[in-house]
Design a protein around this motif. Structure first.
Motif, PDB file in Angstrom:
ATOM      1  N   ASP A 189      32.612  -3.903  -8.115  1.00  0.00           N
ATOM      2  CA  ASP A 189      33.248  -2.627  -7.767  1.00  0.00           C
ATOM      3  C   ASP A 189      32.393  -1.809  -6.806  1.00  0.00           C
ATOM      4  N   THR A 197      32.446  -3.392  -3.312  1.00  0.00           N
ATOM      5  CA  THR A 197      33.780  -3.202  -2.730  1.00  0.00           C
ATOM      6  C   THR A 197      33.925  -1.793  -2.175  1.00  0.00           C
ATOM      7  N   GLU A 198      33.511  -0.808  -2.947  1.00  0.00           N
ATOM      8  CA  GLU A 198      33.584   0.583  -2.483  1.00  0.00           C
ATOM      9  C   GLU A 198      32.676   0.808  -1.277  1.00  0.00           C
ATOM     10  N   LEU A 218      31.801  -1.437   0.973  1.00  0.00           N
ATOM     11  CA  LEU A 218      32.444  -2.080   2.115  1.00  0.00           C
ATOM     12  C   LEU A 218      33.599  -1.234   2.644  1.00  0.00           C
ATOM     13  N   ARG A 219      34.311  -0.613   1.730  1.00  0.00           N
ATOM     14  CA  ARG A 219      35.470   0.192   2.104  1.00  0.00           C
ATOM     15  C   ARG A 219      35.065   1.476   2.830  1.00  0.00           C
ATOM     16  N   ASN A 220      33.916   2.045   2.471  1.00  0.00           N
ATOM     17  CA  ASN A 220      33.586   3.395   2.921  1.00  0.00           C
ATOM     18  C   ASN A 220      32.455   3.522   3.930  1.00  0.00           C
ATOM     19  N   LEU A 223      35.069  -7.535   4.450  1.00  0.00           N
ATOM     20  CA  LEU A 223      35.476  -6.267   5.069  1.00  0.00           C
ATOM     21  C   LEU A 223      36.982  -6.243   5.310  1.00  0.00           C
ATOM     22  N   ARG A 224      37.529  -7.336   5.852  1.00  0.00           N
ATOM     23  CA  ARG A 224      38.981  -7.395   6.072  1.00  0.00           C
ATOM     24  C   ARG A 224      39.729  -7.292   4.747  1.00  0.00           C
ATOM     25  N   GLN A 225      39.226  -7.983   3.733  1.00  0.00           N
ATOM     26  CA  GLN A 225      39.895  -8.005   2.428  1.00  0.00           C
ATOM     27  C   GLN A 225      39.975  -6.616   1.808  1.00  0.00           C
ATOM     28  N   VAL A 226      38.890  -5.870   1.846  1.00  0.00           N
ATOM     29  CA  VAL A 226      38.902  -4.561   1.180  1.00  0.00           C
ATOM     30  C   VAL A 226      39.520  -3.463   2.033  1.00  0.00           C
ATOM     31  N   ARG A 227      39.627  -3.681   3.324  1.00  0.00           N
ATOM     32  CA  ARG A 227      40.169  -2.635   4.201  1.00  0.00           C
ATOM     33  C   ARG A 227      41.627  -2.841   4.568  1.00  0.00           C
ATOM     34  N   THR A 228      42.204  -4.001   4.234  1.00  0.00           N
ATOM     35  CA  THR A 228      43.602  -4.269   4.533  1.00  0.00           C
ATOM     36  C   THR A 228      44.415  -4.023   3.269  1.00  0.00           C
TER      37      THR A 228
END
Length: 80
Positions: free
Chosen positions: A8, A11-12, A14-16, A67-72
């Motif tokens: 988690d 993931t956060e 990578l997202r932010n 990066l693509r996975q968590v941002r798409t």
């Protein structure tokens, strides 16, 4: 991407954050996850541990994929 590598917190992150910030943290998590994943496969473990170029290429590939996975958004087509 494996949940063993993408927790988690990662993931956060990578997202932010921009890729240049998160790829170092991802590389560390990827290395640890790869060693665990390949603990029964001696040849792959040796590659991960000894071939820095192969490890770097794999890390970059999987970091970009994560990066693509968590941002798409789910169900959305990948960006062109």
């Amino acid at each position: 991407m494996s949940e063993d590598i993408l927790g988690d917190d990662l993931t956060e992150m990578l997202r932010n954050h921009p890729p240049d910030v998160v790829c170092t943290a991802f590389a560390q998590a990827f290395f640890q996850g790869a060693v665990r994943m390949f603990q029964r496969d001696t040849e792959m473990r040796n590659i991960v541990l000894t071939d820095a170029e192969a490890r770097d290429k794999a890390t970059r590939h999987f970091c970009n994929r994560a990066l693509r996975q968590v941002r798409t958004p789910s169900g959305a087509p990948p960006p062109a």
